[in-house]
Write a protein that holds these residues in place. Structure first.
Motif, PDB file in Angstrom:
ATOM      1  N   VAL A  72       0.851  -1.197   0.000  1.00 15.47           N
ATOM      2  CA  VAL A  72       0.000   0.000   0.000  1.00 15.47           C
ATOM      3  C   VAL A  72       0.883   1.243   0.000  1.00 15.47           C
ATOM      4  N   TYR A  73       0.659   2.103  -0.971  1.00 20.74           N
ATOM      5  CA  TYR A  73       1.417   3.357  -1.079  1.00 20.74           C
ATOM      6  C   TYR A  73       0.457   4.518  -0.859  1.00 20.74           C
ATOM      7  N   GLY A  74       0.925   5.548  -0.132  1.00 21.45           N
ATOM      8  CA  GLY A  74       0.062   6.687   0.156  1.00 21.45           C
ATOM      9  C   GLY A  74       0.710   8.021  -0.097  1.00 21.45           C
ATOM     10  N   ASN A  75      -0.135   9.022  -0.411  1.00 22.12           N
ATOM     11  CA  ASN A  75       0.293  10.405  -0.609  1.00 22.12           C
ATOM     12  C   ASN A  75       1.368  10.521  -1.698  1.00 22.12           C
ATOM     13  N   GLN A  76       0.939  10.223  -2.921  1.00 24.31           N
ATOM     14  CA  GLN A  76       1.848  10.315  -4.057  1.00 24.31           C
ATOM     15  C   GLN A  76       2.249  11.763  -4.303  1.00 24.31           C
ATOM     16  N   ASN A  77       3.555  11.986  -4.455  1.00 25.30           N
ATOM     17  CA  ASN A  77       4.058  13.309  -4.835  1.00 25.30           C
ATOM     18  C   ASN A  77       5.469  13.168  -5.390  1.00 25.30           C
ATOM     19  N   GLU A  78       5.875  14.150  -6.153  1.00 20.42           N
ATOM     20  CA  GLU A  78       7.161  14.084  -6.848  1.00 20.42           C
ATOM     21  C   GLU A  78       8.344  14.028  -5.902  1.00 20.42           C
TER      22      GLU A  78
END
Length: 358
Positions: free
Chosen positions: A272-278
């Motif tokens: 589970v991956y959260g809060n996608q940002n560059e």
């Protein structure tokens, strides 16, 4: 011929009379939040307020009725939830909140059950919001649902005349309250995994739980199910662009893709991956390339599928190809062939006898 046409016309007329009546949905009122001075983000149309510990505040929603008759509006307050599609819902539903939910929005925001808007007029809905006396970081999130009241007598009368289908839409105004803007570390847990069905199709349900008072945005999930003791994935599912509400459960379904559910011991593993940002320090590989995230959890849970449960679900799964009794069709074809051959032989014999008599 004329009699047949008359019967056909009568049948069509009967079908039309028995068909459900569908009413077009339309709003007979309009609703808009009055943004208060303590609004944190004044660029949004929902309530996003900062309120001190133990403080109270009256929030206002402007209601307008442009019709020729009075409109009665039902008011409902609820906490946010996350549906099986990974979408946050602000209106009331049957989704159970996470065990970590400490402050339910409906306990801290009071409103009348209904409000009347006079014909060709406007009024204001007042909501009494209260911040818990206990200090906490994070957000309380919920929604104010406004729906035109449907009289039960009218509904019963409509049902007596025939099946009636009426689409009802509602206004849902988001409500987010917090005591401070201190950041809260996100966390996701995995509850008991189990087989079930969605739309009469077998799935493995992996209930994820956001047990923190913060939204987890731009979530991606890579899930796989394998036999215990094996690394081979029997079923897998990947989704992205999801969102998890604060202190809410998210029933993540893993489709069996038309495969039969078999009894046995299994292991569910979810990335589970959260809060996608560059600027995220954690990388996820996807069909779209590498993605950066601020959070990542590897969640594993063992579960068992009993034979009785598997048989019951497989029996109801409409996507499974049921046992094909091909031998029955072969037998029928052989019988038809045999009857044809016998009929031909009898015909030939009779024909020959007739010729001999001549």
């Amino acid at each position: 011929m004329k009699k047949t046409l008359l019967l056909f016309a009568a049948a069509v007329a009967l079908v039309i009379m028995m068909s459900p009546k569908v009413s077009a949905a339309e709003f007979n009122f309009a609703a808009q939040a009055e943004i208060p001075e303590n609004q944190l983000d004044k660029g949004v149309s929902y309530f996003d307020i900062k309120l001190d510990q133990g403080a109270q505040q009256t929030l206002h929603v402007d209601l307008r009725n442009d019709t020729e008759k009075e409109v009665v509006v039902d008011v409902d307050i609820s906490s946010t939830t996350t549906n099986i599609n990974g979408v946050v819902e602000y209106s009331p539903n049957e989704i159970k909140p996470a065990k970590s939910l400490k402050f339910n929005m409906k306990d801290y925001v009071k409103a009348p059950d209904t409000v009347k808007i006079p014909a060709k007029s406007a009024t204001t809905l007042d909501l009494q919001a209260a911040m818990p006396n206990e200090k906490f970081d994070g957000v309380m999130a919920g929604g104010i649902t406004l729906k035109e009241h449907q009289d039960t007598n009218d509904q019963a009368s409509s049902n007596e005349k025939g099946v009636s289908i009426k689409n009802q839409f509602s206004y849902v105004i988001g409500l987010v309250m917090q005591q401070n803007t201190n950041p809260v570390a996100a966390n996701v847990k995995l509850a008991d995994v189990k087989p079930t069905q969605i739309n009469y199709r077998n799935v493995i349900l992996a209930p994820l739980e956001n047990d923190t008072a913060t939204f987890i945005n731009k979530v991606a999930v890579d899930a796989k199910i394998s036999k215990k003791g094996s690394d081979k994935a029997l079923y897998s599912m990947s989704k992205e662009g999801l969102q998890m509400a604060p202190d809410a459960t998210f029933d993540f379904p893993i489709s069996l893709e038309g495969q039969e559910l078999k009894p046995g011991n299994y292991v569910a593993q979810l990335e589970v991956y959260g809060n996608q940002n560059e600027n995220g320090a954690l990388t996820r590989k996807s069909s779209k390339g590498e993605q950066k995230f601020a959070n990542h959890w590897t969640l594993t849970k063992e579960f068992t599928v009993q034979k009785k449960v598997a048989d019951n679900l497989n029996k109801k799964d409409v996507s499974l190809k049921k046992e094909n009794h091909w031998w029955i069709y072969v037998l029928i074809a052989l019988l038809i062939l045999l009857i044809t051959v016998v009929a031909v032989l009898i015909f030939v014999v009779l024909k020959k006898k007739e010729q001999e008599k001549r």
